[in-house]
Write a protein that holds these residues in place. Structure first.
Motif, PDB file in Angstrom:
ATOM      1  N   LYS A  53      -1.899   3.732  -1.092  1.00  0.00           N
ATOM      2  CA  LYS A  53      -2.902   3.133  -2.096  1.00  0.00           C
ATOM      3  C   LYS A  53      -3.821   2.685  -1.123  1.00  0.00           C
ATOM      4  O   LYS A  53      -3.714   1.950  -0.311  1.00  0.00           O
ATOM      5  CB  LYS A  53      -2.123   2.016  -2.869  1.00  0.00           C
ATOM      6  CG  LYS A  53      -1.174   2.713  -3.965  1.00  0.00           C
ATOM      7  CD  LYS A  53      -0.743   1.676  -4.799  1.00  0.00           C
ATOM      8  CE  LYS A  53       0.391   2.360  -5.872  1.00  0.00           C
ATOM      9  NZ  LYS A  53       0.738   1.362  -6.930  1.00  0.00           N
ATOM     10  N   LYS A  54      -5.101   2.947  -1.443  1.00  0.00           N
ATOM     11  CA  LYS A  54      -6.280   2.464  -0.928  1.00  0.00           C
ATOM     12  C   LYS A  54      -6.897   1.628  -1.897  1.00  0.00           C
ATOM     13  O   LYS A  54      -6.684   1.673  -2.921  1.00  0.00           O
ATOM     14  CB  LYS A  54      -7.199   3.729  -0.165  1.00  0.00           C
ATOM     15  CG  LYS A  54      -6.507   4.250   0.778  1.00  0.00           C
ATOM     16  CD  LYS A  54      -7.021   3.766   2.042  1.00  0.00           C
ATOM     17  CE  LYS A  54      -6.320   4.632   3.237  1.00  0.00           C
ATOM     18  NZ  LYS A  54      -6.970   4.144   4.277  1.00  0.00           N
ATOM     19  N   GLU A  55      -8.258   1.079  -1.765  1.00  0.00           N
ATOM     20  CA  GLU A  55      -9.084   0.236  -2.443  1.00  0.00           C
ATOM     21  C   GLU A  55      -9.326   0.935  -4.011  1.00  0.00           C
ATOM     22  O   GLU A  55      -9.268   0.559  -4.965  1.00  0.00           O
ATOM     23  CB  GLU A  55     -10.207  -0.466  -2.046  1.00  0.00           C
ATOM     24  CG  GLU A  55     -10.844  -1.532  -2.633  1.00  0.00           C
ATOM     25  CD  GLU A  55     -12.163  -2.094  -2.012  1.00  0.00           C
ATOM     26  OE1 GLU A  55     -13.021  -2.375  -2.751  1.00  0.00           O
ATOM     27  OE2 GLU A  55     -11.762  -2.375  -0.670  1.00  0.00           O
ATOM     28  N   ASP A 104      -5.760   7.014  -4.192  1.00  0.00           N
ATOM     29  CA  ASP A 104      -4.379   7.095  -3.768  1.00  0.00           C
ATOM     30  C   ASP A 104      -4.219   8.330  -3.295  1.00  0.00           C
ATOM     31  O   ASP A 104      -4.964   9.407  -3.591  1.00  0.00           O
ATOM     32  CB  ASP A 104      -3.490   7.227  -5.133  1.00  0.00           C
ATOM     33  CG  ASP A 104      -3.557   5.688  -5.624  1.00  0.00           C
ATOM     34  OD1 ASP A 104      -3.813   4.898  -5.037  1.00  0.00           O
ATOM     35  OD2 ASP A 104      -3.247   5.779  -7.036  1.00  0.00           O
ATOM     36  N   LYS A 129       0.712  -1.219  -0.271  1.00  0.00           N
ATOM     37  CA  LYS A 129       0.067   0.212  -0.066  1.00  0.00           C
ATOM     38  C   LYS A 129       0.891   1.284   0.087  1.00  0.00           C
ATOM     39  O   LYS A 129       0.102   2.406  -0.221  1.00  0.00           O
ATOM     40  CB  LYS A 129      -0.943   0.011   1.168  1.00  0.00           C
ATOM     41  CG  LYS A 129      -2.080  -1.138   1.275  1.00  0.00           C
ATOM     42  CD  LYS A 129      -3.032  -0.988   2.189  1.00  0.00           C
ATOM     43  CE  LYS A 129      -3.997  -1.945   2.052  1.00  0.00           C
ATOM     44  NZ  LYS A 129      -5.145  -1.642   3.030  1.00  0.00           N
TER      45      LYS A 129
END
Length: 131
Positions: free
Chosen positions: A72-74, A77, A15
């Motif tokens: 980074k997320k699902e 960013d 991430k």
């Protein structure tokens, strides 16, 4: 004018990534050589008006270094970074108000001057991925 840039992105975890960049910003400013006299790498204006169209405000060449991190997320960013810009140049003073000379309309004699430019910027970015 040719500029150069390069950057790297180094993943630390799934991430988090580290980012780094270097780039040049060379000026396209044109100096009218018929209106200047040279001295040791700098220029003195002789009184003529520059009659060329310039797209740059100055003839300084800038150098930029940027570092930061990206999370980074699902579906998004988030980026946070710090940028440093610098330049230095030897050029003539435009006006010298110290030690006025009567024959020079109470202006002093222009001298070479070292111009130094430093700038810091905080960068933040957010990207939402539409899927």
């Amino acid at each position: 004018v040719t500029n150069l840039a390069f950057g790297i992105q180094r993943p630390i975890t799934e991430k988090i990534s580290l980012l780094a960049r270097f780039r040049t910003d060379y000026s396209s400013y044109l100096i009218d050589t018929s209106a200047i006299a040279s001295f040791g790498g700098g220029y003195v204006l002789k009184g003529q008006i520059f009659n060329r169209m310039n797209l740059s405000y100055s003839d300084w060449n800038l150098y930029h270094v940027t570092i930061g991190a990206m999370l980074k997320k699902e579906k998004s960013d988030f980026t946070l970074g710090l940028s440093y810009t610098w330049s230095n140049k030897k050029e003539a003073q435009r006006v010298n108000l110290s030690d006025p000379v009567e024959t020079n309309y109470l202006f002093g004699v222009v001298q070479p001057a070292q111009v130094v430019y430093n700038s810091f910027a905080l960068l933040m970015g957010y990207i939402y991925h539409i899927k």
